[in-house]
Design an enzyme around this catalytic site. Structure first.
Site, short mmCIF file in Angstrom:
data_model
loop_
_atom_site.label_atom_id
_atom_site.label_comp_id
_atom_site.label_asym_id
_atom_site.label_seq_id
_atom_site.Cartn_x
_atom_site.Cartn_y
_atom_site.Cartn_z
N ASN A 113 -0.37 39.81 -42.50
CA ASN A 113 -1.48 39.66 -42.94
C ASN A 113 -1.32 38.08 -43.35
OD1 ASN A 113 -4.00 39.34 -44.73
ND2 ASN A 113 -3.30 39.74 -45.96
N LYS A 126 -4.24 35.97 -43.90
CA LYS A 126 -5.46 35.36 -44.23
C LYS A 126 -5.55 34.60 -44.28
CE LYS A 126 -2.31 37.32 -48.56
NZ LYS A 126 -2.07 37.51 -49.57
N HIS A 132 -8.12 44.77 -49.16
CA HIS A 132 -6.85 43.96 -49.69
C HIS A 132 -7.76 43.17 -50.87
CE1 HIS A 132 -4.32 40.46 -50.16
NE2 HIS A 132 -3.81 41.32 -49.49
N GLU A 168 -7.43 40.75 -52.56
CA GLU A 168 -8.43 39.89 -52.69
C GLU A 168 -9.82 39.58 -52.67
OE1 GLU A 168 -5.37 37.42 -49.81
OE2 GLU A 168 -3.73 37.50 -51.10
N GLU A 203 0.21 47.69 -52.58
CA GLU A 203 0.06 46.53 -53.15
C GLU A 203 -0.48 46.23 -54.42
OE1 GLU A 203 -0.07 44.01 -49.27
OE2 GLU A 203 -1.80 44.10 -49.96
N GLY A 245 1.45 37.70 -53.40
CA GLY A 245 2.13 35.77 -53.54
C GLY A 245 2.71 35.34 -55.12
N SER A 301 4.70 40.30 -52.05
CA SER A 301 6.35 39.49 -51.96
C SER A 301 7.19 40.17 -51.32
CB SER A 301 6.77 39.27 -53.32
OG SER A 301 5.45 38.16 -54.31
#
Ligand code: PGA
Length: 253
Positions: free
Chosen positions: A11, A13, A97, A99, A169, A175, A215
């Site tokens: 991904n 992003k 996702h 985010e 996730e 991240g 990660s």
């Protein structure tokens, strides 16, 4: 042993221009050209999709989008329809996702609509779920996941969801450099597979690929992939570099 083929997705992003995406994608396609035992997908930004498609269409690397809007067309400034995504060469689309949930107001209801729209247009949804750090600390992980799955998948038949891919996730691991331990991840993946079995039956539960994300890097992929219910990875940061991502794809467990 199961017969779920590992699926490793990158991904990207909001990183990379079209030219930068093409360069990384070409390098990656070259580096993984001999890989036949893993499905590889990359999700560059929308503006790069058709350029990247042209660059990798003869390779084994597959293309996905990072999001979609469920309507076919209309006055929805800034949105991208499933048809546009398909016509850019995508077979996959990442949905829900964390985010998107955190910064753009996505909910389990919008995730549900997006899954419906992806399926109606022949796209395979990569559906993301996961708990925040506070939710984990409050021992709420399984309740949260139960709700995300039940609401996200509400109204679908096992036939609809034959090809879906799930990505667990944990938000606290995205991240941050903090990876869930392989045992923590396995525990959740097992829970999710059991839940899918209850909702959709044994066959789908046995064939659905459940990816881990958060990660993932060359150093931890082998151990994660050695877990019986972890079928692949959704990789952010470490997928931006073709060599690093290729060494994740070439994991040894
Ligand atoms: P990360 O991101 O690998 O950079 O933690 C994973 C993701 O957001 O899918």
């Amino acid at each position: 042993m199961n017969n779920r083929k590992p699926f490793i997705a990158g991904n990207w992003k909001m990183y990379k221009t079209a030219a930068e995406s093409v360069e990384t994608a070409k390098k990656l396609a070259c580096l993984v050209s001999g890989v036949i035992n893993v499905d590889v997908m990359i999700a560059p930004p929308f503006t790069a999709l058709s350029h990247v498609y042209e660059a990798i269409k003869e390779s084994s690397v597959m293309l996905g989008a990072q999001n979609l809007f469920w309507e076919k067309e209309g006055a929805y400034t800034g949105e991208i329809s499933p048809g546009m995504i398909v016509s850019s060469g995508c077979r996959y689309v990442i949905i829900g996702h964390s985010e998107r949930r955190q910064y753009f107001g996505e909910t389990d209801q919008t995730v549900n609509k997006k899954i419906r729209s992806a399926l109606n247009n022949g796209l395979v949804p990569v559906i993301c779920i996961g708990e925040t750090e506070n939710e984990r600390d409050a021992a709420d992980t399984f309740n949260i996941l139960d709700k995300q799955i039940k609401m996200g998948l509400e109204g679908f038949s096992p036939y609809d969801l034959e090809q879906m891919i799930l990505a667990y996730e944990p938000v606290w691991a995205i991240g941050t450099g903090k990876t869930a331990t392989s045992d923590q991840a396995q525990e959740v993946h097992r829970f999710l597979r059991n839940l899918i079995e209850t909702l959709l039956g044994k066959k789908i539960a046995g064939s659905t690929r459940i990816l881990y994300g958060g990660s993932v890097k060359p150093e931890n992929i082998g151990e994660l992939m050695s877990m019986p219910d972890i079928d692949g990875a959704l990789v952010g940061g470490a997928s931006l570099d073709a060599e690093k991502f290729a060494s994740i794809i070439n994991f040894k467990s």
